[in-house]
Design a protein around this motif. Structure first.
Motif, PDB file in Angstrom:
ATOM      1  N   ILE B  38       0.582  -1.441  -0.112  1.00 48.00           N
ATOM      2  CA  ILE B  38      -0.118   0.231   0.037  1.00 48.00           C
ATOM      3  C   ILE B  38       0.806   1.247  -0.076  1.00 48.00           C
ATOM      4  CG2 ILE B  38      -1.441   0.787   1.220  1.00 48.00           C
ATOM      5  CD1 ILE B  38      -3.347  -1.348   2.112  1.00 48.00           C
ATOM      6  N   ALA B  39       2.264   1.313   0.734  1.00 45.11           N
ATOM      7  CA  ALA B  39       3.232   2.565   0.686  1.00 45.11           C
ATOM      8  C   ALA B  39       3.642   2.695  -0.482  1.00 45.11           C
ATOM      9  CB  ALA B  39       3.913   2.518   2.136  1.00 45.11           C
ATOM     10  N   LEU B  40       3.783   1.196  -1.432  1.00 44.90           N
ATOM     11  CA  LEU B  40       4.430   1.417  -2.337  1.00 44.90           C
ATOM     12  C   LEU B  40       3.625   2.442  -3.094  1.00 44.90           C
ATOM     13  CD1 LEU B  40       7.109  -1.136  -1.575  1.00 44.90           C
ATOM     14  CD2 LEU B  40       7.717   1.176  -2.277  1.00 44.90           C
ATOM     15  N   PHE B 137       6.904   3.985   3.937  1.00 43.87           N
ATOM     16  CA  PHE B 137       6.620   5.758   2.764  1.00 43.87           C
ATOM     17  C   PHE B 137       8.293   6.623   3.664  1.00 43.87           C
ATOM     18  CE2 PHE B 137       2.803   7.870   1.529  1.00 43.87           C
ATOM     19  CZ  PHE B 137       3.798   9.257   1.277  1.00 43.87           C
ATOM     20  N   LYS B 138       8.474   6.554   4.746  1.00 42.50           N
ATOM     21  CA  LYS B 138       9.129   7.464   4.689  1.00 42.50           C
ATOM     22  C   LYS B 138      10.586   7.272   3.906  1.00 42.50           C
ATOM     23  CE  LYS B 138      11.492  10.307   7.455  1.00 42.50           C
ATOM     24  NZ  LYS B 138      11.181  11.836   7.098  1.00 42.50           N
ATOM     25  N   ALA B 139      11.086   5.725   3.518  1.00 39.63           N
ATOM     26  CA  ALA B 139      12.236   5.448   3.501  1.00 39.63           C
ATOM     27  C   ALA B 139      12.124   5.909   1.867  1.00 39.63           C
ATOM     28  CB  ALA B 139      12.217   3.736   3.432  1.00 39.63           C
ATOM     29  N   MET B 140      10.811   5.319   1.285  1.00 39.81           N
ATOM     30  CA  MET B 140      10.761   5.415  -0.276  1.00 39.81           C
ATOM     31  C   MET B 140      10.791   7.415  -0.684  1.00 39.81           C
ATOM     32  SD  MET B 140      10.701   3.095  -2.277  1.00 39.81           S
ATOM     33  CE  MET B 140      10.358   3.270  -3.648  1.00 39.81           C
ATOM     34  N   SER B 141       9.794   8.049   0.292  1.00 41.19           N
ATOM     35  CA  SER B 141      10.437   9.481   0.479  1.00 41.19           C
ATOM     36  C   SER B 141      11.106  10.088   0.266  1.00 41.19           C
ATOM     37  CB  SER B 141       8.636  10.135   1.007  1.00 41.19           C
ATOM     38  OG  SER B 141       8.798   9.574   2.753  1.00 41.19           O
ATOM     39  N   SER B 142      12.190   9.812   1.492  1.00 42.52           N
ATOM     40  CA  SER B 142      13.238  10.177   1.028  1.00 42.52           C
ATOM     41  C   SER B 142      13.765  10.496  -0.169  1.00 42.52           C
ATOM     42  CB  SER B 142      14.348   9.611   2.425  1.00 42.52           C
ATOM     43  OG  SER B 142      13.929   9.685   3.673  1.00 42.52           O
TER      44      SER B 142
END
Lengths: 234, 148
Positions: B38-40, B137-142
């Motif tokens: 879902i986050a991805l 989500f945090k890891a990807m949005s970084s």
């Protein structure tokens, strides 16, 4: 002549990326729909089966089995027809990965003449029953499944009870006149099961909410998450 | 295949690993794989999220054949991909909302007995899934922009 250009031009690299992804999607979809065995192998690579229970468990299981045999012999065993023993060992391929059921997939099925409702044991202890049979595999519904129910007896006096499955299996419908105590062995007494298979020990006893029966929780000496091989009674 | 796709794949693999290892060890299964997907869905293209979902289903599938639970499990992240545009919230808030909704949908359809008999397990699943979804989500949005 009017030259049209795309608002978002697609490079050759992006096209190759899309094609590659599309192929990956087709392969994954095919494997998911028709070749689930590769999924089980991937699962074994990502999450290898945990180590088997140690010698201490084997001794506990043998102890439970002997106590169940003693309880059975002290009961009305002579009046019960013995089902022929015999069965096969099977390896656990995978486990249900959510909280809604408790099922194992084992590598024995219709080809090995496995039938629905065959008892499944581990270390001589009943852990569940066959709920669905496929050609080469079968699903085992364990006693931790909410849908699992089985008539059982308790201890040497053979008090009758109903085993209700769930994350914490319990014994229900124990007559309030029966005397049971912590540590009493619980063994199978269901119609389609071999009689006298040990299941667990009585842990705590209390009165049911409607005050008509006794209810008990169970002490189960094995960890269902560590079982890699089971025995299917035929 | 680019770095974003590889990163997304690894995050799904980690989610699957956590789900299987914790489930085998503790007996409680948390929806880490669903939370990751879902986050991805806020970062990946349709084919990327479709492939990742199919991969997760392939590994999590426990029986021959396809079950209704897994079909719903697969629909949720794809649905998140399409419906995220209609949520007028920040992507990270929409992610948490979809993750919560995804877990609740699964329990409402298949595990209402768990909600009533083992509410601590149900709440634990929600909390664990939300934490992992937020972490993904945090890891990807970084490194990559989130799409809403």
């Amino acid at each position: 002549m009017c030259t049209e250009t795309l608002a978002f031009p697609i490079s050759n690299g992006m096209k190759k990326g899309f094609v590659f992804l599309f192929i990956l999607v087709l392969i994954s979809g095919f494997l998911f729909a028709f070749k689930q065995m590769y999924g089980f192998r991937l699962r074994a690579i990502f999450a290898p089966p945990p180590s088997m229970p140690d010698e201490a468990f084997a001794l506990r299981a043998e102890n439970e089995k002997l106590r169940a045999d003693i309880a059975e012999l002290q009961n009305i065993k002579s009046q019960i027809s013995q089902k022929p023993s015999g069965g096969i060992g099977a390896i656990v391929y995978s486990r249900y990965p959510l909280n809604f059921k408790s099922e194992l997939l084992v590598n024995a099925g219709a080809r090995e003449k496995i039938s629905k409702n065959n008892a499944v044991t581990f270390g001589g202890m009943l852990i569940g029953k066959i709920s669905e049979v496929f050609e080469e595999t079968s699903l085992v519904q364990t006693i931790y499944d909410e849908r699992f129910q089985l008539a059982v007896r308790i201890g040497k006096d053979g008090a009758q009870a109903l085993l209700r499955g769930g994350s914490f299996p319990i014994l229900d419908l124990i007559s309030s006149t029966e005397t049971i105590k912590t540590g009493d062995i619980v063994y199978s007494a269901g119609e389609s099961f071999p009689y006298g298979l040990p299941i667990a020990e009585i842990k705590d006893i209390r009165v049911s909410d409607d005050k008509l029966f006794q209810v008990s929780t169970l002490k189960i000496p094995y960890d269902i998450g560590r079982i890699n091989v089971v025995f299917i009674e035929k | 295949m680019n770095i974003k796709t590889i990163s997304a794949f690894l995050l799904v693999v980690i989610g699957i690993l956590l789900q299987l290892l914790i489930g085998d060890e503790r007996g409680g299964w948390f929806n880490f794989a669903l939370a990751a997907l879902i986050a991805l869905s806020f970062f990946c293209t349709f084919f990327e999220i479709f492939f990742l979902t199919l991969f997760a289903l392939l590994v999590l599938n426990w029986q021959p054949g396809i079950s209704f639970e897994l079909i719903v499990f697969g629909i949720v992240p794809v649905g998140s991909f399409f419906f995220k545009k209609f949520i007028p919230l920040e992507p990270w808030v929409a992610n948490l909302l979809f993750s919560l909704a995804g877990v609740i949908i699964l329990y409402a359809l298949f595990g209402i007995h768990v909600v009533t008999n083992y509410p601590a397990l149900f709440l634990g699943d929600i909390v664990a899934s939300l934490i992992y979804s937020a972490a993904v989500f945090k890891a990807m949005s970084s490194f990559f922009p989130a799409e809403s």
